[in-house]
Scaffold this motif. Sequence first.
Motif, PDB file in Angstrom:
ATOM      1  N   ALA A 197      41.997  -0.936  43.931  1.00  0.00           N
ATOM      2  CA  ALA A 197      43.140  -0.716  43.038  1.00  0.00           C
ATOM      3  C   ALA A 197      43.575  -2.014  42.374  1.00  0.00           C
ATOM      4  N   SER A 198      43.526  -3.112  43.141  1.00  0.00           N
ATOM      5  CA  SER A 198      43.915  -4.403  42.572  1.00  0.00           C
ATOM      6  C   SER A 198      42.960  -4.820  41.460  1.00  0.00           C
ATOM      7  N   LEU A 199      41.657  -4.706  41.709  1.00  0.00           N
ATOM      8  CA  LEU A 199      40.674  -5.127  40.717  1.00  0.00           C
ATOM      9  C   LEU A 199      40.660  -4.204  39.508  1.00  0.00           C
ATOM     10  N   ALA A 200      40.944  -2.941  39.737  1.00  0.00           N
ATOM     11  CA  ALA A 200      40.943  -1.983  38.627  1.00  0.00           C
ATOM     12  C   ALA A 200      42.029  -2.290  37.606  1.00  0.00           C
ATOM     13  N   GLN A 201      43.030  -3.091  37.990  1.00  0.00           N
ATOM     14  CA  GLN A 201      44.065  -3.466  37.033  1.00  0.00           C
ATOM     15  C   GLN A 201      43.476  -4.215  35.844  1.00  0.00           C
ATOM     16  N   VAL A 202      42.449  -5.016  36.102  1.00  0.00           N
ATOM     17  CA  VAL A 202      41.879  -5.804  35.009  1.00  0.00           C
ATOM     18  C   VAL A 202      40.654  -5.147  34.413  1.00  0.00           C
ATOM     19  N   ASP A 203      39.879  -4.407  35.231  1.00  0.00           N
ATOM     20  CA  ASP A 203      38.691  -3.740  34.699  1.00  0.00           C
ATOM     21  C   ASP A 203      38.190  -2.708  35.707  1.00  0.00           C
ATOM     22  N   PRO A 204      38.289  -1.413  35.396  1.00  0.00           N
ATOM     23  CA  PRO A 204      37.801  -0.394  36.334  1.00  0.00           C
ATOM     24  C   PRO A 204      36.324  -0.537  36.654  1.00  0.00           C
ATOM     25  N   ASP A 205      35.533  -0.978  35.681  1.00  0.00           N
ATOM     26  CA  ASP A 205      34.103  -1.165  35.942  1.00  0.00           C
ATOM     27  C   ASP A 205      33.873  -2.288  36.951  1.00  0.00           C
ATOM     28  N   ASP A 206      34.698  -3.330  36.877  1.00  0.00           N
ATOM     29  CA  ASP A 206      34.558  -4.424  37.841  1.00  0.00           C
ATOM     30  C   ASP A 206      34.948  -3.980  39.246  1.00  0.00           C
ATOM     31  N   ALA A 207      35.885  -3.030  39.337  1.00  0.00           N
ATOM     32  CA  ALA A 207      36.235  -2.493  40.652  1.00  0.00           C
ATOM     33  C   ALA A 207      35.030  -1.787  41.270  1.00  0.00           C
ATOM     34  N   GLU A 208      34.279  -1.073  40.461  1.00  0.00           N
ATOM     35  CA  GLU A 208      33.060  -0.432  40.958  1.00  0.00           C
ATOM     36  C   GLU A 208      31.990  -1.471  41.272  1.00  0.00           C
ATOM     37  N   ALA A 209      31.887  -2.497  40.414  1.00  0.00           N
ATOM     38  CA  ALA A 209      30.897  -3.550  40.648  1.00  0.00           C
ATOM     39  C   ALA A 209      31.199  -4.298  41.945  1.00  0.00           C
ATOM     40  N   TRP A 210      32.480  -4.478  42.252  1.00  0.00           N
ATOM     41  CA  TRP A 210      32.861  -5.113  43.530  1.00  0.00           C
ATOM     42  C   TRP A 210      32.331  -4.295  44.700  1.00  0.00           C
ATOM     43  N   GLU A 211      32.505  -2.993  44.631  1.00  0.00           N
ATOM     44  CA  GLU A 211      32.035  -2.146  45.723  1.00  0.00           C
ATOM     45  C   GLU A 211      30.521  -2.231  45.875  1.00  0.00           C
ATOM     46  N   ALA A 212      29.820  -2.334  44.748  1.00  0.00           N
ATOM     47  CA  ALA A 212      28.362  -2.472  44.815  1.00  0.00           C
ATOM     48  C   ALA A 212      27.972  -3.808  45.436  1.00  0.00           C
ATOM     49  N   LEU A 213      28.684  -4.889  45.060  1.00  0.00           N
ATOM     50  CA  LEU A 213      28.380  -6.198  45.623  1.00  0.00           C
ATOM     51  C   LEU A 213      28.720  -6.224  47.103  1.00  0.00           C
ATOM     52  N   HIS A 214      29.807  -5.578  47.486  1.00  0.00           N
ATOM     53  CA  HIS A 214      30.186  -5.552  48.899  1.00  0.00           C
ATOM     54  C   HIS A 214      29.172  -4.741  49.716  1.00  0.00           C
ATOM     55  N   ALA A 215      28.637  -3.689  49.117  1.00  0.00           N
ATOM     56  CA  ALA A 215      27.596  -2.915  49.804  1.00  0.00           C
ATOM     57  C   ALA A 215      26.346  -3.778  49.995  1.00  0.00           C
ATOM     58  N   ARG A 216      26.031  -4.590  49.013  1.00  0.00           N
ATOM     59  CA  ARG A 216      24.895  -5.515  49.151  1.00  0.00           C
ATOM     60  C   ARG A 216      25.148  -6.492  50.284  1.00  0.00           C
ATOM     61  N   PHE A 217      26.373  -7.017  50.345  1.00  0.00           N
ATOM     62  CA  PHE A 217      26.732  -7.927  51.439  1.00  0.00           C
ATOM     63  C   PHE A 217      26.581  -7.242  52.791  1.00  0.00           C
ATOM     64  N   ALA A 218      27.087  -6.012  52.902  1.00  0.00           N
ATOM     65  CA  ALA A 218      27.024  -5.296  54.180  1.00  0.00           C
ATOM     66  C   ALA A 218      25.581  -5.073  54.619  1.00  0.00           C
ATOM     67  N   ALA A 219      24.675  -4.909  53.645  1.00  0.00           N
ATOM     68  CA  ALA A 219      23.272  -4.675  53.982  1.00  0.00           C
ATOM     69  C   ALA A 219      22.573  -5.939  54.463  1.00  0.00           C
ATOM     70  N   ILE A 220      22.878  -7.066  53.839  1.00  0.00           N
ATOM     71  CA  ILE A 220      22.127  -8.283  54.158  1.00  0.00           C
ATOM     72  C   ILE A 220      22.810  -9.145  55.213  1.00  0.00           C
ATOM     73  N   ALA A 221      24.129  -8.968  55.430  1.00  0.00           N
ATOM     74  CA  ALA A 221      24.851  -9.819  56.387  1.00  0.00           C
ATOM     75  C   ALA A 221      24.238  -9.816  57.776  1.00  0.00           C
ATOM     76  N   PRO A 222      23.812  -8.651  58.319  1.00  0.00           N
ATOM     77  CA  PRO A 222      23.227  -8.683  59.670  1.00  0.00           C
ATOM     78  C   PRO A 222      21.956  -9.504  59.765  1.00  0.00           C
ATOM     79  N   HIS A 223      21.315  -9.785  58.633  1.00  0.00           N
ATOM     80  CA  HIS A 223      20.081 -10.554  58.643  1.00  0.00           C
ATOM     81  C   HIS A 223      20.290 -11.991  58.148  1.00  0.00           C
ATOM     82  N   LEU A 224      21.442 -12.228  57.502  1.00  0.00           N
ATOM     83  CA  LEU A 224      21.708 -13.559  56.965  1.00  0.00           C
ATOM     84  C   LEU A 224      22.540 -14.405  57.914  1.00  0.00           C
TER      85      LEU A 224
END
Length: 531
Positions: free
Chosen positions: A113-140
């Motif tokens: 909700a905070s990020l969507a204030q400036v750009d709804p697409d960036d709010a979705e992009a954040w979730e995609a980047l966070h999903a990438r982090f969640a996938a690689i963190a156990p190996h990094l």
Amino acid sequence: MNADADAVVIGAGHNGLASAIVLARAGWDVVVCERNESPGGAIRTEEVTLPGYRHDLFAANLNLFMGSAFFAEFGDDLARHGFSVVTAQRAYGSVFPDGRFLGVEQDPEATRASLAQVDPDDAEAWEALHARFAAIAPHLFPLLGVPLPSVAAVRGLLRGTRALGRRWPLDLARLLAQSPRELFEEHFVSPEVQALCAAWGMHLDFPPSMSGGALFPFLESQASAANGMALGRGGAGTLIAAMVGLLEEKGGEVRCGAPVDRVMVDGGRALGVQLVGGERLRARRAVIGNVTPQALFGQLIPPAQVPDEFERRVRAFRHGPATFMLHLAMSDLPDWSASAEARDYAYIHVAGYLEDMDLAYVRAVAGRLPEHPTLVVGQPTAVDPTRAPDGEHVLWVQVRQVPSAIHGDAAGEIEARSWDEAKEPYADRILDLIEAHAPGTRDKVRARSAWSPADLEAADPNLVGGDSLAGSHHLMQHFFLRPVPGWSRYRTPIDGLYLCGAATWPGAGVGAGSGHLLGQQLTRSRTRRRR
């Protein structure tokens, strides 16, 4: 007076204490020598403004430590000795010149909700980047707990490849090579979201346009979103008190006010240390320097004692820009005009946009006081009221980055060229920058304590020139190249002499990584020899 021990550790920072604890648990007789009158190095909590107001003088964020192999092994023991944390679910945010505020919380919907204030697409992009982090963190993240180079690191990469696919090594190599600007412009459109993430690079020496600087802000921005921010209850210094208590419980000793004058070397082997005043401590098995390479080789050991090529590389060891600290005793937290909720976050970045952070870094390395430095405003009493009297607060302001030696002022306002004279005027500038985003803050300041780069080095000689990282983390001096090529696994050319601390892998931050790895290395090598 002469005494004997299995190991003598120089410096009671948290890495030195971690190595001593691992050795003492294995039955070694360990003595830690600390020049200051109290242990801790760059982790200290003191009342430097008014009685009852407890300030973390330097390090504050304990996220790395809570996820470390050392804490996994000794966390219960440390808890018995009084260590605990409070976790800020509202981890960090940024205020911007146009009056906007973006905040990152453990609650993903609130962050979206905070990020969507400036750009709804960036709010979705954040979730995609966070999903990438969640996938690689156990190996990094496990790679931070193994020596470099090592078979264990190779195995970790192979496990990651099996889990993430054949592209994983290439994706990791690309991430390691990227600048923060490249990484976050690749994912986000809005300058605010880009800057929200890139500000973490300034906690090290990674301005947005620095190649090789993307990994740390990527990990820190996403890990804080996933886990919140861990702060030591009562101050980060409680961690040091618990580590000292645990070491003493296991038979180790910490001697404060015991500066080491030199390491005794004979026949290419370290025999122990001589303290200022002449007392000698012999080390039967190891001498461990929890100091910078140049302090160990050049001050405690004459350069002639090591090979010329090694000595040349040590002399070439580079330090990053300096840090300025401002501690404030407050009647109340700042009222950030961009958002009433901003006062509830552990960290607020006052950094502007990518170009502002790049410019501040360039100013600092050129020796000029930045007119708009990156500010990290810590609000620990938002989550830990034990650090101040009832109803009162403390602020922890870290200024990233400033010059070690002043050659000018980018704003043309401060004429002083020594930090002794420039310290208070620059503290006024910092308060002005905070006041611009939180009017009325000055009126809430009951007392302040400014710490220039010179003050930081005086308090802890490992903070050379005010460099709070104990050495730059640029690619040419990081990973398996830290502290110098060919010597990344804590050994030195002198038999029985070892080096740990932030100047060695895995680098700066409160993670106890190098101390823990070195302790394991020494105890395992002894076990192998016996077998």
